[in-house]
Design an enzyme around this catalytic site. Structure first.
Site, PDB file in Angstrom:
ATOM      1  N   CYS A   1       0.811  -1.226   0.000  1.00 36.77           N
ATOM      2  CA  CYS A   1       0.000   0.000   0.000  1.00 36.77           C
ATOM      3  C   CYS A   1       0.843   1.274   0.000  1.00 36.77           C
ATOM      4  O   CYS A   1       0.324   2.365  -0.243  1.00 36.77           O
ATOM      5  CB  CYS A   1      -0.959   0.004   1.184  1.00 36.77           C
ATOM      6  SG  CYS A   1      -2.187  -1.302   1.070  1.00 36.77           S
TER       7      CYS A   1
ATOM      8  N   HIS B   1      -3.121   7.820   1.813  1.00 34.84           N
ATOM      9  CA  HIS B   1      -3.507   6.483   1.341  1.00 34.84           C
ATOM     10  C   HIS B   1      -4.884   6.180   1.915  1.00 34.84           C
ATOM     11  O   HIS B   1      -5.162   6.474   3.082  1.00 34.84           O
ATOM     12  CB  HIS B   1      -2.477   5.457   1.803  1.00 34.84           C
ATOM     13  CG  HIS B   1      -2.935   4.044   1.608  1.00 34.84           C
ATOM     14  ND1 HIS B   1      -3.426   3.598   0.406  1.00 34.84           N
ATOM     15  CD2 HIS B   1      -2.999   2.990   2.465  1.00 34.84           C
ATOM     16  CE1 HIS B   1      -3.771   2.330   0.537  1.00 34.84           C
ATOM     17  NE2 HIS B   1      -3.525   1.936   1.773  1.00 34.84           N
TER      18      HIS B   1
ATOM     19  N   ASN C   1      -9.877   0.263  -0.082  1.00 30.43           N
ATOM     20  CA  ASN C   1      -8.418   0.364  -0.153  1.00 30.43           C
ATOM     21  C   ASN C   1      -7.932  -0.261  -1.458  1.00 30.43           C
ATOM     22  O   ASN C   1      -7.978  -1.482  -1.621  1.00 30.43           O
ATOM     23  CB  ASN C   1      -7.821  -0.361   1.060  1.00 30.43           C
ATOM     24  CG  ASN C   1      -6.309  -0.279   1.114  1.00 30.43           C
ATOM     25  OD1 ASN C   1      -5.667   0.096   0.130  1.00 30.43           O
ATOM     26  ND2 ASN C   1      -5.739  -0.642   2.246  1.00 30.43           N
TER      27      ASN C   1
END
Ligand code: COA
Length: 321
Positions: free
Chosen positions: A114, A248, A278
């Site tokens: 990520c 993020h 996500n």
């Protein structure tokens, strides 16, 4: 001549198919209320037949090159942040190169889960700073639906598929705009907090993402706070100097805590997690693409980007748009 890199192109692609929280209640023991309260997520996009890591990346890249007013032949490096490539090799980057007919560029993939976009941004920025590339295409493209255990309610509700892209271009350092700095960290002692089981040989059947959610949450709060401070201190900047936070997009609670930490009002924090969930390395370029195209962000605005993911890997970047 010393160069700095400026963000000049933006693009994004989300699969057509939308999976809502209510859809997930038919698959695992969960509820719309639980997912919204704990994560802020309402829905996510999931690939269908024919949509792949490469196909999504190609569409996002095309938009970014177009936005920059460039053609494929202007690109001289392609960096792809992904940990869900279609193939072990060749890299996603060369598949994109082929699809877009980019002739002179070299390309490769970066794998930092990520945090992939921030790590890729630093790589692209350094190619430009040292004069090895003038225009770099940086893409985050992820198909997390491939590595989710759809029977594990603790993880399968959190992720989505998608791709985002930016074009970075060399500018003279005398200009105020561009990437001011990237700040990267990893700590392998936390490798077991968030990982994908197995090896690529098992990719098709049982290569599932596993996560100790509460511990990752705790690390996210402290490490992201520290790396934002690091970026600001390095440039003698204070919270009031920041126009936008582009975090993020993992969890609205983490995002809100970071926004509050730097004293930004919620409308100055870019949020897509409610609609995208996500999307790992794709989440930041997708958020940037949205905020630039709807004219929220303007030339000259100071942006802080931050991300954390498996590794643990985390980082931030300061960008004057
Ligand atoms: N639906 C309903 N209940 C669920 C659930 C779901 N999808 N997932 C877990 N639960 C249950 C748990 O089993 C637990 O039940 P129990 O108390 O009976 O054991 C309860 O909800 C609380 O679980 P917990 O893990 O403590 O919840 P949480 O408040 O920590 O939220 C996360 C879980 C994953 C949302 C949160 O920890 C998180 O966001 N962590 C960071 C994750 C992240 O950002 N990862 C990506 C980094 S790139």
């Amino acid at each position: 001549m010393i160069y700095r890199s400026q963000l000049v192109g933006f693009g994004g692609y989300l699969p057509k198919r939308i999976l809502t929280n209510d859809d997930l209640t038919l698959m695992v023991d969960t509820s719309d209320e639980w997912i919204r309260e704990r994560t802020g997520i309402c829905e996510r996009h999931i690939v269908s037949e024919g949509e792949t890591c490469v196909s999504m990346a190609v569409e996002a890249a095309r938009q970014a090159i177009d936005y920059a007013g460039m053609s494929a032949q202007d690109i001289d490096a392609i960096v792809v942040a992904t940990c869900t490539p279609d193939k072990i090799f060749p890299s996603t980057a060369v598949e994109i190169q082929k699809a877009l007919g980019i002739k002179k560029a070299f390309g490769f993939d970066v794998s930092s889960a990520c945090a992939g976009f921030v790590f890729g941004l630093s790589v692209a920025d350094n190619f430009i700073r040292c004069g090895q590339a003038k225009n770099v295409l940086l893409i985050g493209s992820e198909v997390y639906s491939r590595i989710l255990d759809w029977k594990d309610r603790r993880t399968c509700v959190l992720f989505g598929d998608g791709a985002g892209a930016v074009v970075l271009s060399a500018v003279n350092t005398e200009t105020e705009r561009g990437i001011l700095g990237c700040y990267l960290h990893t700590d392998g002692q936390y490798a077991d907090l968030l990982y994908v089981e197995g090896t690529p040989a098992k990719f098709q059947d049982q290569c599932f993402l596993r996560m100790k959610g509460q511990e990752v949450f705790r690390h996210a709060i402290t490490k992201l706070s520290e790396v934002i401070e690091e970026a600001l201190n390095d440039h003698n900047l204070i919270y009031r100097d920041i126009d936008w936070l582009v975090p993020h997009q993992a969890n609205l609670r983490i995002i809100s805590r970071m926004g509050a930490k730097i004293k930004l009002p919620p409308e100055r924090v870019i949020v897509t997690v409610d609609r995208h969930a996500n999307t790992s390395a794709a989440s930041i370029p997708l958020a940037l693409n949205e905020a630039v195209r709807d004219n929220r962000m303007k030339k000259g605005d100071l942006i802080v980007i931050e991300a954390i993911g498996g590794g643990l890997s985390w980082g931030s970047a300061l960008v004057r748009l």
